[in-house]
Design a protein around this motif. Structure first.
Motif, short mmCIF file in Angstrom:
data_model
loop_
_atom_site.label_atom_id
_atom_site.label_comp_id
_atom_site.label_asym_id
_atom_site.label_seq_id
_atom_site.Cartn_x
_atom_site.Cartn_y
_atom_site.Cartn_z
N SER A 1 46.50 35.76 8.13
CA SER A 1 45.41 34.98 8.71
C SER A 1 45.35 35.20 10.22
N VAL B 1 42.15 36.19 3.42
CA VAL B 1 42.85 34.92 3.57
C VAL B 1 41.97 33.90 4.30
N THR B 2 41.41 34.32 5.42
CA THR B 2 40.58 33.44 6.25
C THR B 2 39.25 34.12 6.54
N HIS C 1 40.22 29.93 14.23
CA HIS C 1 40.94 29.29 13.14
C HIS C 1 42.38 29.00 13.56
N PRO D 1 45.98 28.85 11.78
CA PRO D 1 46.76 29.10 10.55
C PRO D 1 47.82 28.03 10.34
N MET E 1 44.18 28.25 5.50
CA MET E 1 43.40 29.40 5.04
C MET E 1 41.99 29.32 5.61
N ASN E 2 41.17 28.41 5.06
CA ASN E 2 39.85 28.18 5.65
C ASN E 2 39.70 26.77 6.19
#
Length: 332
Positions: free
Chosen positions: A52, A59-60, A65, A67, A98-99
């Motif tokens: 990520s 993954v993302t 983001h 992680p 992940m998201n």
């Protein structure tokens, strides 16, 4: 939260096709119905976190983001009747890191349905030493040992030096099972024996087993973490009525098999979905990991780092040079 409006987080941003990580101050967002806000004390570094952080869209999908698929901390605010302020809790898997922004931050906001109360006999540091990998191992052992007993024969574990494999061996040893560890690392044979493995099989020897539909029975069951030809040959070399769990595909997601192991030997193959594992089983496994399955030297092989040290450790992990568990201490 001491009325602060921002908190520190390890953020990954996409700029002109490149992924850049840094520790930033980011603002709190409103807590929605059914969510809890957790002050994170510990997280841990997993391979999925490294992917990520490196911009792996499998993954993302969206950046910026944060992680971190594991987190342990204390509830500071709750819009759910399940948890109250000061509850010590664990969050692993689901979509965390992940998201959904994950545990590499001083605070994390998640649905209460993702949260497990920290068992009394487990510290936050111990919980993150176990992490998603240890939970996956526990799920595998729970399924396997319901159907295969120590007297039935040896249990083979692939990817034995990894988090899932090594934890599985340690638990199985504690439960009185004979274990056979599969590894590609000759340098780790002593480590595996000290962990409790009774025998070692080298990965290349398992990969080079005969290409027949069935092989001489060698195992009563198995815990596979890699997939591909390793899993194929474990299945083909498992004794009648044996049970194998599978949870990974780092070698390959494909299996080239006949149905003979299943219809001639009655082999059972059980998939382990740690990401969306039902909460009732999740709580059961965490409590076992905190009590009868607990490894007394749980944190001995772990290293603690701060958010500022994460980038270097992620690089080492992606190069395959990181050994043991790396814990992120959010209080440093």
């Amino acid at each position: 939260m001491d009325n602060q409006s921002n908190y520190k987080a390890f953020r990954v941003e996409e700029k002109d096709g490149n992924f850049i990580s840094s520790v930033k101050q980011i603002p709190f967002t409103k807590l929605e119905q059914g969510e809890v806000l957790i002050k994170v004390h510990y997280s841990s570094l997993n391979y999925k976190d490294a992917l990520s952080s490196n911009g792996n869209k499998g993954v993302t999908r969206n950046y910026p983001h944060t992680p971190g698929i594991d987190a342990a901390g204390t509830v500071v605010s709750s819009e759910s009747t399940k948890f109250k302020e000061s509850d010590n809790v664990i969050v692993t898997s689901y979509d965390l890191g992940m998201n959904t922004d994950g545990g590499f931050a001083e605070y994390v906001k998640v649905p209460a349905d993702w949260v497990v109360k920290l068992p009394e006999n487990l510290s936050m540091k111990e919980a993150m030493t176990i992490g998603t990998a240890g939970l996956t191992a526990g799920m595998s052992v729970l399924k396997l040992t319901a159907l295969v007993k120590p007297a039935d024969g040896a249990i083979v574990v692939s990817g034995a030096t990894g988090g899932v494999g090594s934890t599985s061996i340690a638990i199985l040893k504690k439960l009185g099972y004979k274990t056979i560890a599969i590894t590609g690392k000759e340098s780790e044979i002593d480590f595996l024996k000290n962990l409790g493995a009774d025998e070692i099989m080298m990965r290349k020897d398992v990969e080079e087993m005969a290409k027949r539909p069935l092989l001489k029975p060698l195992f009563a069951g198995g815990i596979d973490t890699v997939g591909g030809v390793i899993l194929e040959n474990i299945i083909k070399a498992t004794a009648p009525m044996g049970v194998i769990t599978c949870c990974g595909n780092v070698a390959s997601p494909k299996l080239d098999l006949t149905v003979f192991p299943f219809i001639l030997r009655g082999i059972t193959l059980i998939g382990i979905d740690s990401q969306n594992y039902p909460m009732s089983y999740r709580e059961k496994v965490w409590n076992k990991l905190a009590n009868e399955w607990k490894n007394d030297g749980l944190t001995e092989a772990s290293a603690e780092i701060s958010l500022d040290e994460l980038s270097d450790k992620i690089d080492l992990m992606l190069q395959g040079k990181l050994k043991g568990r790396t814990l992120v201490n959010l209080d440093l």
